[in-house]
Design a protein around this motif. Structure first.
Motif: not given
Length: 388
Positions: A295-301
């Protein structure tokens, strides 16, 4: 009858009751009785999925149809026109709809057993923050609350849970519905009757002369109903209703497209709840997936473990029961400012403002259930469709 076998009246009564009782035991929400040339097919909907329940000899179709019509006080002689009614068996209430088809009459029973529906505000799947927001708005003396989503997304139960939270002994609660789905004690419920000329608008005008504190409108379908709801919410009444849109932002946009002035929306609307129903994984057979969910969260996987549906004797295809996912759009000062600054606004403007305010969307709510092992990613994709 010209059929090879005539079933006795007591056999038909017993069989009809058994079909209903067995369907309720299996947690069905709907019973479909469908006559065909060579078979009488019975299907039931469980957790939103329609499945075959039984097949009966075709000669039973007319007898069961007559029996159900008698139970619901419908006209047994009328076979050419659709009929609607309410069938009551003890505490069990069912909405009945008949429809002429090529081989007879199809009947659909919508089971409205309040025991199947949790009408407590803390048991419909809201997060603690969402529950507090809902209760806070319900405690207001006036304003408009909208619940939105497609047919079968649980909007009515959300409204009823709100009405159940309200102390009806201290306030006059009036409802206009089509039809009355769950009778509630202490609530004045009125059903529309198109044959008698009673649509939402004339009933609402009558309700406003009944000294109401709270008004529940089953659905806002047209501009006239929307205008009356807005007017009532501005004159000392708390109004609850539903709207058929896919998201809370679209509900706000729809009101504007109906011709409701933005300053009226800004001054009356308090909360929009968008929702869906998601099937829950069976706790007895769910299995941990070998791969992780990225999941992408704050542009981090980010990687999360998740579960898959398997299926066992206690469930239906690996799922058992449903829960709601919700998107709460509170009409904050920032949203109110957007409404007051424009005679018309775009869907993009609302969605951008929601992102800025970090409002939890339906997609995020669904994904949170996957992370918690409550549902599967496949179920989220099925329920959300192209909106995910």
């Amino acid at each position: 009858m010209n059929n090879s076998k005539q079933y006795a009246e007591y056999e038909v009564i017993e069989l009809t009751n058994q079909i209903i009782q067995d369907s309720v035991m299996k947690r069905a929400s709907d019973i479909h009785l469908e006559p065909y040339q060579n078979v009488y097919r019975i299907r039931i909907r469980i957790d939103g999925i329609l499945q075959l329940f039984n097949t009966l000899p075709t000669q039973l179709a007319k007898q069961i149809t007559v029996r159900i019509k008698i139970m619901a006080n419908l006209n047994i002689a009328e076979q050419r026109l659709p009929q609607d009614g309410l069938l009551c068996l003890g505490k069990l209430n069912m909405r009945i709809s008949t429809l002429p088809v090529i081989d007879g009459e199809k009947i659909v029973l919508r089971i409205m057993d309040s025991a199947q529906h949790s009408l407590l505000i803390n048991q419909i799947g809201l997060t603690a923050e969402q529950q507090l927001d809902y209760q806070t708005v319900l405690d207001n003396p006036q304003g408009l609350i909208l619940v939105t989503g497609p047919t079968g997304s649980g909007k009515t139960v959300t409204l009823y849970s709100g009405l159940n939270y309200i102390d009806s002994s201290q306030r006059n609660v009036c409802c206009v519905e089509d039809p009355i789905e769950i009778p509630l004690e202490g609530i004045n419920q009125t059903q529309i009757n198109l044959k008698a000329g009673l649509d939402f608008a004339p009933i609402l005008r009558a309700l406003l002369r009944q000294d109401p504190d709270i008004i529940m409108i089953g659905e806002i379908r047209d501009t006239i109903t929307a205008e009356i709801a807005i007017q009532a919410s501005q004159t000392g009444h708390l109004v609850l209703s539903t709207l058929h849109t896919n998201s809370s932002a679209e509900a706000l946009f729809r009101l504007n497209q109906m011709g409701i002035k933005t300053y009226l929306i800004a001054s009356s609307l308090k909360l929009i709840i968008a929702q869906r129903l998601i099937r829950k994984l069976c706790p007895n057979c769910k299995v941990l997936a070998e791969n992780t969910l990225i999941v992408e969260e704050n542009d981090q996987p980010k990687h999360y473990s998740h579960y898959l549906a398997k299926g066992c004797q206690y469930c239906l295809g690996g799922y058992c029961g449903r829960t709601g996912i919700y998107e709460f759009l509170l009409i904050t000062p920032a949203i109110r400012s957007l409404l007051l600054a424009h005679n018309q606004f775009t869907l993009d403007q609302i969605q951008q403002l929601m992102q800025q305010q970090q409002i939890i969307t339906l997609s995020t709510s669904a994904l949170n259930l996957v992370k918690q092992g409550i549902t599967s990613f496949a179920e989220v994709q099925r329920a959300m469709g192209e909106n995910y």
